[in-house]
Motif scaffolding. Structure first.
Motif, mmCIF file in Angstrom:
data_model
loop_
_atom_site.group_PDB
_atom_site.id
_atom_site.type_symbol
_atom_site.label_atom_id
_atom_site.label_comp_id
_atom_site.label_asym_id
_atom_site.label_seq_id
_atom_site.Cartn_x
_atom_site.Cartn_y
_atom_site.Cartn_z
ATOM 1 N N HIS A 74 8.491 -3.582 -28.959
ATOM 2 C CA HIS A 74 8.700 -4.806 -28.175
ATOM 3 C C HIS A 74 7.513 -5.733 -28.451
ATOM 4 O O HIS A 74 6.496 -5.671 -27.757
ATOM 5 N N ARG A 75 7.659 -6.559 -29.453
ATOM 6 C CA ARG A 75 6.524 -7.304 -30.002
ATOM 7 C C ARG A 75 6.535 -8.761 -29.543
ATOM 8 O O ARG A 75 7.409 -9.531 -29.919
ATOM 9 N N ALA A 76 5.563 -9.072 -28.720
ATOM 10 C CA ALA A 76 5.455 -10.415 -28.147
ATOM 11 C C ALA A 76 4.360 -11.186 -28.873
ATOM 12 O O ALA A 76 3.251 -10.691 -29.054
ATOM 13 N N ARG A 77 4.675 -12.421 -29.249
ATOM 14 C CA ARG A 77 3.748 -13.252 -30.030
ATOM 15 C C ARG A 77 3.027 -14.249 -29.135
ATOM 16 O O ARG A 77 3.643 -14.978 -28.355
ATOM 17 N N LEU A 78 1.707 -14.303 -29.267
ATOM 18 C CA LEU A 78 0.873 -15.259 -28.547
ATOM 19 C C LEU A 78 0.259 -16.233 -29.538
ATOM 20 O O LEU A 78 -0.162 -15.841 -30.631
ATOM 21 N N ILE A 79 0.186 -17.519 -29.148
ATOM 22 C CA ILE A 79 -0.293 -18.561 -30.060
ATOM 23 C C ILE A 79 -1.151 -19.580 -29.304
ATOM 24 O O ILE A 79 -1.331 -19.484 -28.094
ATOM 25 N N LYS A 80 -1.659 -20.569 -30.031
ATOM 26 C CA LYS A 80 -2.365 -21.729 -29.501
ATOM 27 C C LYS A 80 -3.507 -21.360 -28.537
ATOM 28 O O LYS A 80 -3.520 -21.777 -27.375
ATOM 29 N N GLU A 100 7.926 -21.559 -32.379
ATOM 30 C CA GLU A 100 7.053 -22.267 -33.319
ATOM 31 C C GLU A 100 7.014 -21.524 -34.656
ATOM 32 O O GLU A 100 7.118 -20.290 -34.702
ATOM 33 N N PRO A 101 6.853 -22.253 -35.765
ATOM 34 C CA PRO A 101 6.735 -21.589 -37.070
ATOM 35 C C PRO A 101 5.550 -20.632 -37.074
ATOM 36 O O PRO A 101 4.526 -20.883 -36.456
ATOM 37 N N SER A 102 5.716 -19.531 -37.766
ATOM 38 C CA SER A 102 4.652 -18.541 -37.857
ATOM 39 C C SER A 102 3.888 -18.726 -39.160
ATOM 40 O O SER A 102 4.486 -18.833 -40.229
ATOM 41 N N PRO A 103 2.546 -18.751 -39.090
ATOM 42 C CA PRO A 103 1.758 -18.887 -40.312
ATOM 43 C C PRO A 103 1.577 -17.571 -41.043
ATOM 44 O O PRO A 103 1.071 -17.544 -42.154
ATOM 45 N N SER A 104 1.976 -16.469 -40.425
ATOM 46 C CA SER A 104 1.724 -15.157 -41.012
ATOM 47 C C SER A 104 2.732 -14.832 -42.104
ATOM 48 O O SER A 104 3.944 -14.904 -41.872
ATOM 49 N N PRO A 108 6.004 -8.962 -38.422
ATOM 50 C CA PRO A 108 6.746 -7.730 -38.174
ATOM 51 C C PRO A 108 8.248 -8.001 -38.285
ATOM 52 O O PRO A 108 8.733 -9.038 -37.857
ATOM 53 N N SER A 109 8.961 -7.082 -38.901
ATOM 54 C CA SER A 109 10.397 -7.297 -39.127
ATOM 55 C C SER A 109 11.171 -6.938 -37.862
ATOM 56 O O SER A 109 11.680 -5.840 -37.705
ATOM 57 N N SER A 110 11.226 -7.878 -36.947
ATOM 58 C CA SER A 110 11.952 -7.680 -35.696
ATOM 59 C C SER A 110 12.609 -8.988 -35.306
ATOM 60 O O SER A 110 11.959 -10.025 -35.252
ATOM 61 N N ALA A 111 13.903 -8.943 -35.028
ATOM 62 C CA ALA A 111 14.619 -10.163 -34.644
ATOM 63 C C ALA A 111 14.037 -10.750 -33.374
ATOM 64 O O ALA A 111 14.002 -11.962 -33.188
ATOM 65 N N GLU A 112 13.554 -9.871 -32.469
ATOM 66 C CA GLU A 112 12.975 -10.357 -31.219
ATOM 67 C C GLU A 112 11.755 -11.229 -31.487
ATOM 68 O O GLU A 112 11.531 -12.235 -30.836
ATOM 69 N N VAL A 113 10.964 -10.810 -32.491
ATOM 70 C CA VAL A 113 9.749 -11.541 -32.799
ATOM 71 C C VAL A 113 10.061 -12.840 -33.526
ATOM 72 O O VAL A 113 9.503 -13.887 -33.234
ATOM 73 N N VAL A 114 10.975 -12.798 -34.481
ATOM 74 C CA VAL A 114 11.267 -13.962 -35.301
ATOM 75 C C VAL A 114 11.737 -15.137 -34.447
ATOM 76 O O VAL A 114 11.304 -16.266 -34.625
ATOM 77 N N ASN A 115 12.607 -14.869 -33.483
ATOM 78 C CA ASN A 115 13.106 -15.976 -32.671
ATOM 79 C C ASN A 115 12.402 -16.077 -31.321
ATOM 80 O O ASN A 115 12.770 -16.900 -30.487
ATOM 81 N N GLY A 186 -2.067 -22.896 -35.965
ATOM 82 C CA GLY A 186 -1.248 -22.909 -37.166
ATOM 83 C C GLY A 186 -1.768 -22.009 -38.268
ATOM 84 O O GLY A 186 -1.059 -21.745 -39.235
ATOM 85 N N ARG A 187 -3.007 -21.526 -38.113
ATOM 86 C CA ARG A 187 -3.537 -20.566 -39.082
ATOM 87 C C ARG A 187 -3.122 -19.155 -38.693
ATOM 88 O O ARG A 187 -2.846 -18.864 -37.523
ATOM 89 N N GLU A 188 -3.125 -18.268 -39.686
ATOM 90 C CA GLU A 188 -2.727 -16.890 -39.422
ATOM 91 C C GLU A 188 -3.641 -16.217 -38.398
ATOM 92 O O GLU A 188 -3.189 -15.386 -37.601
ATOM 93 N N ASP A 189 -4.927 -16.589 -38.397
ATOM 94 C CA ASP A 189 -5.860 -15.918 -37.493
ATOM 95 C C ASP A 189 -5.814 -16.473 -36.072
ATOM 96 O O ASP A 189 -6.623 -16.095 -35.223
ATOM 97 N N SER A 190 -4.866 -17.372 -35.782
ATOM 98 C CA SER A 190 -4.708 -17.870 -34.420
ATOM 99 C C SER A 190 -3.519 -17.215 -33.712
ATOM 100 O O SER A 190 -3.282 -17.462 -32.535
ATOM 101 N N GLU A 191 -2.775 -16.397 -34.420
ATOM 102 C CA GLU A 191 -1.542 -15.795 -33.910
ATOM 103 C C GLU A 191 -1.784 -14.315 -33.627
ATOM 104 O O GLU A 191 -2.404 -13.605 -34.412
ATOM 105 N N TRP A 192 -1.250 -13.854 -32.498
ATOM 106 C CA TRP A 192 -1.499 -12.478 -32.067
ATOM 107 C C TRP A 192 -0.210 -11.857 -31.550
ATOM 108 O O TRP A 192 0.373 -12.345 -30.597
#
Length: 221
Positions: A74-80, A100-104, A108-115, A186-192
């Motif tokens: 269950h992968r939750a993405r944090l940004i900004k 938001e578009p992902s810079p990474s 991870p290959s998960s539909a939950e994460v992508v959308n 927007g950089r890869e190192d800003s996304e968690w």
């Protein structure tokens, strides 16, 4: 007793760079050591005796492996990330991603994460539900959900005794936030993704400054 998310290395490096910028303005600011940084996904209870915590832990123990590794599937993405502050502390706060578009290049290959249908708010809800289902009454201090990592606490009177010093401190935070928005977002190192490198840290003890002991660390990805 809490369930912590542990920041991955790239977020720790970002937090360290921010601490360095703020320490240049307030050298005596107490800074959270990088190895103790965490995001509180759920505080189970607080201000309890060791024996009370031991009893809660005993009840929860059969459910701990599932809770600790829940972020693996269950992968939750944090940004900004931005610096926020109040009268007691300053923190690096994140927003749940909402399409938001992902810079990474290695999402991870998960539909939950992508959308981003599964967010950090959903993760907190699920961990709360799993804890309650295990027979524990959740007794958190904080009701409003927040995704933040504490950067530091305590400003000294000497460094902030006059309005000009206090104004400079607020300006320094504003400058850091302007830098984050302009150059880091927007950089890869800003996304968690919560659960990167390590799963949830099931933690008990004196936790306020990143202390305590780990009961179980979940599986990372």
């Amino acid at each position: 007793m809490t369930f912590w998310g542990r920041p991955p290395i790239h977020i720790l490096k970002l937090a360290g760079a921010i601490q360095k910028k703020l320490a240049a303005v307030s050298p005596n600011l107490w800074l959270m050591p990088l190895h103790q940084m965490h995001i509180t996904t759920l505080e189970v209870t607080f201000c309890r005796t060791p024996s009370e915590i031991s009893s809660i832990l005993s009840t929860l123990r059969p459910s701990i492996p599932r809770i600790a590794s829940y972020t693996y599937s269950h992968r939750a993405r944090l940004i900004k990330p931005m610096v926020s502050y109040d009268l007691s502390a300053l923190a690096l706060s994140f927003l749940p991603a909402a399409g938001e578009p992902s810079p990474s290049p290695s999402n991870p290959s998960s539909a939950e994460v992508v959308n981003d249908k599964y967010t950090y708010h959903h993760l907190r809800r699920d961990i709360w539900d799993l804890t309650k289902a295990a027979g524990i009454v959740v007794d958190s201090r904080y009701i409003v959900p927040s995704a933040h990592v504490t950067l530091g606490r305590y400003l000294t009177q000497g460094e902030h005794a006059v309005p000009e010093q206090r104004r400079r401190w607020v300006e320094a935070i504003d400058e850091v936030n302007a830098w984050l928005e302009a150059e880091v977002w927007g950089r890869e190192d800003s996304e968690w993704y919560v659960g990167q490198e390590k799963g949830l840290d099931v933690r008990v003890g004196t936790l306020w400054y990143g202390g305590g002991r780990t009961v179980m660390m979940g599986e990372g990805f």
